[in-house]
Design a protein around this motif. Sequence first.
Motif, PDB file in Angstrom:
ATOM      1  N   ARG A 149      -3.990  20.612  -3.333  1.00  0.00           N
ATOM      2  CA  ARG A 149      -4.803  19.585  -4.003  1.00  0.00           C
ATOM      3  C   ARG A 149      -3.956  18.714  -4.914  1.00  0.00           C
ATOM      4  O   ARG A 149      -4.071  17.486  -4.917  1.00  0.00           O
ATOM      5  CB  ARG A 149      -5.922  20.246  -4.810  1.00  0.00           C
ATOM      6  N   VAL A 164      -5.979  14.940  -3.436  1.00  0.00           N
ATOM      7  CA  VAL A 164      -7.374  15.182  -3.072  1.00  0.00           C
ATOM      8  C   VAL A 164      -7.497  16.619  -2.591  1.00  0.00           C
ATOM      9  O   VAL A 164      -6.515  17.232  -2.176  1.00  0.00           O
ATOM     10  CB  VAL A 164      -7.856  14.226  -1.942  1.00  0.00           C
ATOM     11  N   ILE A 217      -0.954  11.636   3.762  1.00  0.00           N
ATOM     12  CA  ILE A 217      -2.211  11.246   3.117  1.00  0.00           C
ATOM     13  C   ILE A 217      -2.001   9.889   2.457  1.00  0.00           C
ATOM     14  O   ILE A 217      -1.149   9.741   1.570  1.00  0.00           O
ATOM     15  CB  ILE A 217      -2.664  12.280   2.071  1.00  0.00           C
ATOM     16  N   GLY A 224      -4.338   5.988   1.658  1.00  0.00           N
ATOM     17  CA  GLY A 224      -5.494   5.119   1.862  1.00  0.00           C
ATOM     18  C   GLY A 224      -6.740   5.845   2.314  1.00  0.00           C
ATOM     19  O   GLY A 224      -7.548   5.296   3.062  1.00  0.00           O
ATOM     20  N   GLY A 225      -6.910   7.087   1.874  1.00  0.00           N
ATOM     21  CA  GLY A 225      -8.086   7.850   2.254  1.00  0.00           C
ATOM     22  C   GLY A 225      -8.018   8.462   3.639  1.00  0.00           C
ATOM     23  O   GLY A 225      -8.977   9.090   4.091  1.00  0.00           O
ATOM     24  N   GLU A 226      -6.888   8.284   4.348  1.00  0.00           N
ATOM     25  CA  GLU A 226      -6.737   8.849   5.691  1.00  0.00           C
ATOM     26  C   GLU A 226      -5.709   9.974   5.692  1.00  0.00           C
ATOM     27  O   GLU A 226      -4.826  10.035   4.833  1.00  0.00           O
ATOM     28  CB  GLU A 226      -6.289   7.766   6.667  1.00  0.00           C
ATOM     29  N   GLN A 227      -5.841  10.852   6.672  1.00  0.00           N
ATOM     30  CA  GLN A 227      -4.881  11.939   6.868  1.00  0.00           C
ATOM     31  C   GLN A 227      -4.348  11.878   8.292  1.00  0.00           C
ATOM     32  O   GLN A 227      -5.111  11.718   9.233  1.00  0.00           O
ATOM     33  CB  GLN A 227      -5.535  13.301   6.663  1.00  0.00           C
ATOM     34  N   ASP A 236       0.809  -1.219   0.000  1.00  0.00           N
ATOM     35  CA  ASP A 236       0.000   0.000   0.000  1.00  0.00           C
ATOM     36  C   ASP A 236       0.846   1.273   0.000  1.00  0.00           C
ATOM     37  O   ASP A 236       0.285   2.377  -0.027  1.00  0.00           O
ATOM     38  CB  ASP A 236      -0.918   0.021   1.227  1.00  0.00           C
ATOM     39  N   THR A 292      -7.615  19.277   2.113  1.00  0.00           N
ATOM     40  CA  THR A 292      -6.717  18.853   3.192  1.00  0.00           C
ATOM     41  C   THR A 292      -6.323  20.008   4.099  1.00  0.00           C
ATOM     42  O   THR A 292      -5.938  19.793   5.248  1.00  0.00           O
ATOM     43  CB  THR A 292      -5.426  18.232   2.628  1.00  0.00           C
TER      44      THR A 292
END
Length: 225
Positions: free
Chosen positions: A193, A198, A215, A217-220, A32, A201
Amino acid sequence: AGLQRALSVAGTAILGLDQQGVPLLLRLSSPDVAHVLIAGTTGSGKTELARTLLASLVLLQRPHDLSLALFDPKHRGLAPFAQLPHLLFPIVGETEPMVERLQHLVSEMERRDREGIERPRIVVVVDELADAVQTGGEAMAGLLTRLVQRGRSAGVSVVACTQKPTARAVGSLLKANFPVRIVGKVASAEDARVAAGVGGTGAEKLQGRGDFLLIAGGEQIRFQA
């Protein structure tokens, strides 16, 4: 002792401390992760973070487990690592040798992929991605794109730093495959961005001097380098 054991695993580096004061580790060998972009303006702490990552990689990992290919167009960011036994070749800064070395790395990646070789892990670090792509043109961008697209299965990781995370400078290359983005203070919401992959943020509001967002796996995760 637990941290030492973790950092002895090939491709594992320390980034800093999260908001609870817990060491934040990055394992490049994870499916990942593989490739990492570090973005931030002057004063964000970007080069210091790259140095921390490199120092933690070589602290407990031996050359038979880890090899490094360092590219430093500005001839100063990665200079402290010039004498490491882990280096595949001396640090490269000039455009023509950079292209030649990247061609060699792509050939080696393809050979390892064919033969199912993943060790030693090869970590390619580019200290200023936008400068390298600007001076090296399509040849440089094409080789780096190939490495990030196919390096994962061959045990090759790319860590790229840039202070110009603009769509014009590195947009097409960033779309290739950087699953982990580390974003420090940037000049605008648009730069944030592009760097993060994305929107929303808030990286343009970071404090600088090692204040970063991870940033993945969709997490911060906000951390201090």
